[in-house]
Design a protein around this motif. Structure first.
Motif: not given
Length: 135
Positions: A8-17, A91-93, A112-118, A123-128
């Motif tokens: 889970h930690a590895q998956q979280r880091r991959a999403i963050e990256l 699926g979201e960050a 600043s930017f506030h983002d919602l990723f999906v 792959g990962w994209r900006f939802a907002e």
């Protein structure tokens, strides 16, 4: 075999990256005026609010592309830092980053930017993506 805490930690880091890379890629493509590529970083129904108009949403890839194509040509360099991405689920960050913008014809802008990723089929994209200016 059930996923471990390390998995889970590895998956979280991959999403963050992946999401942090999206922020940097957005800045670089924006500075290169590669508008089709910038728009492609959004989910098909994603929405954007520029730092100069944080409550004025532009919705959908086509509308986002049209907004970028309509702007006058200019020379810019964006610097993004203090990037923090919080994974909500597989699926979201959410993310927040600081932005410093230099233009060839004006004073630097800080915001600043506030983002919602999906996660999408692409792959990962900006939802907002919502920008705001501090000064």
């Amino acid at each position: 075999m059930a996923p471990t805490d390390a998995d889970h930690a590895q998956q979280r880091r991959a999403i963050e990256l992946d999401c942090a890379r999206l922020i940097a890629l957005y800045a670089n493509l924006n500075d290169a005026a590669r508008w089709h590529d910038v728009a492609a970083l959004y989910a098909p129904h994603g929405r954007m609010a520029r730092p100069t108009a944080p409550d004025d949403w532009i919705v959908g890839r086509d509308a986002i592309l049209a907004a970028f194509l309509a702007r006058p040509a200019r020379t810019t360099r964006h610097f993004c830092s203090n990037i923090v991405v919080d994974v909500l689920n597989e699926g979201e960050a959410r993310g927040e980053s600081a932005m410093l913008l230099f233009t060839g014809d004006g004073a630097p802008k800080v915001g600043s930017f506030h983002d919602l990723f999906v996660q999408t089929d692409e792959g990962w994209r900006f939802a907002e993506r919502r920008g705001s200016l501090i000064f």
